[in-house]
Scaffold this motif. Sequence first.
Motif, PDB file in Angstrom:
ATOM      1  N   THR A  52       0.808  -1.107   0.133  1.00  0.00           N
ATOM      2  CA  THR A  52       0.032  -0.081   0.056  1.00  0.00           C
ATOM      3  C   THR A  52       1.076   1.367   0.181  1.00  0.00           C
ATOM      4  O   THR A  52       1.739   1.305   0.862  1.00  0.00           O
ATOM      5  CB  THR A  52      -0.889   0.089   1.111  1.00  0.00           C
ATOM      6  N   GLU A  53       0.444   2.327  -0.824  1.00  0.00           N
ATOM      7  CA  GLU A  53       1.165   3.330  -1.040  1.00  0.00           C
ATOM      8  C   GLU A  53       0.307   4.529  -0.254  1.00  0.00           C
ATOM      9  O   GLU A  53      -0.832   4.711  -0.406  1.00  0.00           O
ATOM     10  CB  GLU A  53       1.389   3.823  -2.371  1.00  0.00           C
ATOM     11  N   LEU A  54       1.147   5.093   0.998  1.00  0.00           N
ATOM     12  CA  LEU A  54       0.228   5.796   1.745  1.00  0.00           C
ATOM     13  C   LEU A  54       0.016   7.154   1.407  1.00  0.00           C
ATOM     14  O   LEU A  54       1.373   7.757   0.622  1.00  0.00           O
ATOM     15  CB  LEU A  54       0.786   5.682   3.314  1.00  0.00           C
ATOM     16  N   LYS A  78      -4.246  12.155   4.298  1.00  0.00           N
ATOM     17  CA  LYS A  78      -5.511  12.099   4.665  1.00  0.00           C
ATOM     18  C   LYS A  78      -6.170  13.364   5.621  1.00  0.00           C
ATOM     19  O   LYS A  78      -5.591  13.602   6.516  1.00  0.00           O
ATOM     20  CB  LYS A  78      -6.246  10.696   5.215  1.00  0.00           C
ATOM     21  N   ALA A 116      -6.237   4.477   7.837  1.00  0.00           N
ATOM     22  CA  ALA A 116      -6.048   4.241   6.565  1.00  0.00           C
ATOM     23  C   ALA A 116      -5.686   2.552   6.446  1.00  0.00           C
ATOM     24  O   ALA A 116      -4.974   2.172   7.194  1.00  0.00           O
ATOM     25  CB  ALA A 116      -4.986   4.810   5.619  1.00  0.00           C
ATOM     26  N   VAL A 124      -4.073  -0.717   5.316  1.00  0.00           N
ATOM     27  CA  VAL A 124      -2.354  -0.739   4.956  1.00  0.00           C
ATOM     28  C   VAL A 124      -2.125  -2.387   4.851  1.00  0.00           C
ATOM     29  O   VAL A 124      -2.519  -3.114   5.415  1.00  0.00           O
ATOM     30  CB  VAL A 124      -1.405  -0.479   5.925  1.00  0.00           C
ATOM     31  N   LYS A 137      -3.041   5.872  -4.007  1.00  0.00           N
ATOM     32  CA  LYS A 137      -2.731   5.973  -2.532  1.00  0.00           C
ATOM     33  C   LYS A 137      -3.997   5.676  -1.810  1.00  0.00           C
ATOM     34  O   LYS A 137      -5.185   5.443  -2.036  1.00  0.00           O
ATOM     35  CB  LYS A 137      -2.746   7.757  -2.472  1.00  0.00           C
ATOM     36  N   ASN A 138      -3.513   4.957  -0.573  1.00  0.00           N
ATOM     37  CA  ASN A 138      -4.378   4.409   0.273  1.00  0.00           C
ATOM     38  C   ASN A 138      -5.269   3.171  -0.168  1.00  0.00           C
ATOM     39  O   ASN A 138      -6.246   2.940   0.506  1.00  0.00           O
ATOM     40  CB  ASN A 138      -5.154   5.398   1.042  1.00  0.00           C
TER      41      ASN A 138
END
Length: 187
Positions: free
Chosen positions: A31-33, A36, A46, A48, A143-144
């Motif tokens: 997962t690319e954070l 938020k 989020a 992950v 993202k997320n």
Amino acid sequence: MLFLKRFSELRADFADEAILFHDELRAGTRTELGCKWTPMGHRPLAPVRIGYENTYLYLTLCPFSGQGYAAFLPHLNSEQFGWFVEQVQACVGPKSLFIADGATAHRIDLFDERKLIFERLPAACPELNPVERFFKEVRKQLKNKVFDCLQDAQSRIQVIVEGLFAEEGKVISLTCFPYLKNTTLLI
């Protein structure tokens, strides 16, 4: 600055539609954070997943016409790159300029010089490659997101890429940098 001068010299020999830029995007189950928004005092939540499966999106595009060639391949190596270059060579006109970074997989001996002329970007200058700007839009939409398997990640990326190419003028507005359009000013 040397590349810009070289590019302006090369551009005189090629039609705008025959100038192609290339790069690869690594993506997968990790997962690319991203940022938020949450109310003050609340921790952002989020989902992950720490995954270790990866795929590579090989993408070659023309920033002037917005046309692109893409494929998912399992590795970034000269064998996979060579296969991709063969596919691009089969689709392009008689003589095109192919510009890519200096990755070790990007070998000049993989090119048919009658179809594609290979030119390297300077080291550590991703800002000169318009494909990087395209990938920034792709990553923004990843993202997320949690992907349980590699196929899910590939499917999502394919939807994003097809959506960007389907939107009229989107690829050109993202990738046709001023230095590409105004090369005559550099000479």
